[in-house]
Design a protein around this motif. Structure first.
Motif, mmCIF file in Angstrom:
data_model
loop_
_atom_site.group_PDB
_atom_site.id
_atom_site.type_symbol
_atom_site.label_atom_id
_atom_site.label_comp_id
_atom_site.label_asym_id
_atom_site.label_seq_id
_atom_site.Cartn_x
_atom_site.Cartn_y
_atom_site.Cartn_z
ATOM 1 N N ASP A 234 25.582 51.840 66.772
ATOM 2 C CA ASP A 234 24.344 51.118 66.454
ATOM 3 C C ASP A 234 23.305 51.318 67.556
ATOM 4 O OD1 ASP A 234 22.723 49.230 64.950
ATOM 5 O OD2 ASP A 234 23.166 47.797 66.549
ATOM 6 N N THR A 237 21.761 54.830 67.264
ATOM 7 C CA THR A 237 20.822 54.949 66.158
ATOM 8 C C THR A 237 19.486 54.289 66.472
ATOM 9 O OG1 THR A 237 22.671 54.956 64.573
ATOM 10 C CG2 THR A 237 20.484 54.448 63.714
ATOM 11 N N HIS A 241 15.894 56.240 67.167
ATOM 12 C CA HIS A 241 14.729 55.910 66.333
ATOM 13 C C HIS A 241 13.535 55.533 67.205
ATOM 14 C CE1 HIS A 241 12.416 54.347 62.947
ATOM 15 N NE2 HIS A 241 12.208 53.249 63.657
#
Length: 312
Positions: A234, A237, A241
């Protein structure tokens, strides 16, 4: 009485707007001003939405987002509405800095000239520690990579740099602190094999690595402090981003509120000039480059000759 009223009515009709404003000491633009209430409401609504989406953005970066969306609005008007809505960013308390002389870093003059590398730390929701390896190009301000893991030894640093070199080319120099991952044998051998100069800052003087320290502050403020990472995947990611958002969408004040990728593309195409070592903050489109003193003097002489010929 009726005759006096008629005279007053005739005088009111006869006085022009220019004369009436002159008598009252009022600007005609102020007299003609009409409040655009409906447009203000739409603008305030969109401003609230953007401020909720980008919680750590000030009014200048929000103004840049509005302009990119097609709004024709002045930054002062956005600042006024920003304050009326109470959207000011809460300033976090900073540590007291030691009073030492701060000298400007030598400004790079091209991409892939100097890469700054540094580590940061955070924690997952389980309490497990997390480390990130940040790599920034000092000229274009692009974040080239953010490697996320629980452990990042020197060999892992070499793998990240090797991947970046295969994608972007070899830098002339990398600037780091004196951490064990940077002073170890793995990175030293890689720099020698690739012909890359390794520059170490003085211990206890992070201002000598100011480009990456500035990026670390934005990364901490806008990503690490704003997210709660449930797991390592997590975290990877979310951080990747944010890195893409930083390069592609986030305007950078030192680049004239252009994004790093916009500036890098402009430099590659030759649209933005090379500032000759004066820093990227003055870099801009070619038509706006300042005229050197010699050229301005030459133009002044030519204009003087034209005036003298016209007088003769």
């Amino acid at each position: 009485m009726r005759k006096q009223a008629v005279v007053v009515m005739r005088s009111e009709v006869a006085v022009s707007e220019r004369r009436a404003c002159g008598l009252m000491g009022l600007w005609r633009a102020t007299c003609r001003y009409r409040r655009r209430r409906a447009e203000d409401e739409r603008l305030r609504q969109r401003l609230r939405e953007l401020a909720h989406q980008f919680r750590r953005f000030g009014y200048r970066r929000l103004h840049d987002r509005l302009v990119r969306e097609g709004w024709r609005v002045n930054h002062k008007r956005v600042g006024r509405l920003y304050r009326l809505e109470g959207l000011q960013v809460r300033k976090r308390r900073r540590k007291r800095c030691s009073s030492v002389p701060r000298l400007p870093l030598p400004a790079p003059t091209g991409a892939n000239q100097v890469w700054s590398v540094d580590f940061m730390a955070d924690t997952l929701s389980s309490g497990r520690k997390l480390r990130t390896l940040n790599v920034v190009d000092d000229y274009t301000r692009e974040c080239l990579a953010i490697e996320v893991d629980t452990s990042l030894p020197g060999a892992r640093v070499v793998r990240v740099l090797e991947r970046l070199v295969s994608e972007r080319g070899r830098p002339r120099q990398i600037r780091t602190d004196n951490g064990p991952e940077f002073t170890g044998r793995a990175l030293d051998q890689w720099c020698f094999a690739k012909g890359v100069e390794q520059h170490f800052i003085q211990p206890g003087k992070p201002m000598q690595n100011g480009y990456i320290e500035s990026f670390n502050g934005k990364f901490r403020d806008e990503c690490l402090n704003e997210n709660w990472f449930l797991s390592l995947g997590d975290a990877r990611t979310i951080i990747e981003h944010w890195r893409r958002h930083y390069n592609q969408e986030r305007p950078h004040s030192a680049l004239g509120y252009r994004t790093p990728e916009e500036f890098a593309a402009g430099v590659k195409s030759g649209f933005y000039r090379d500032d000759g070592g004066q820093g990227t903050s003055n870099a801009g489109p070619l038509p706006h480059t300042p005229i050197p003193a010699t050229q301005s003097a030459l133009r002044g002489e030519q204009n003087a000759e034209k005036v003298s010929l016209s007088v003769d």
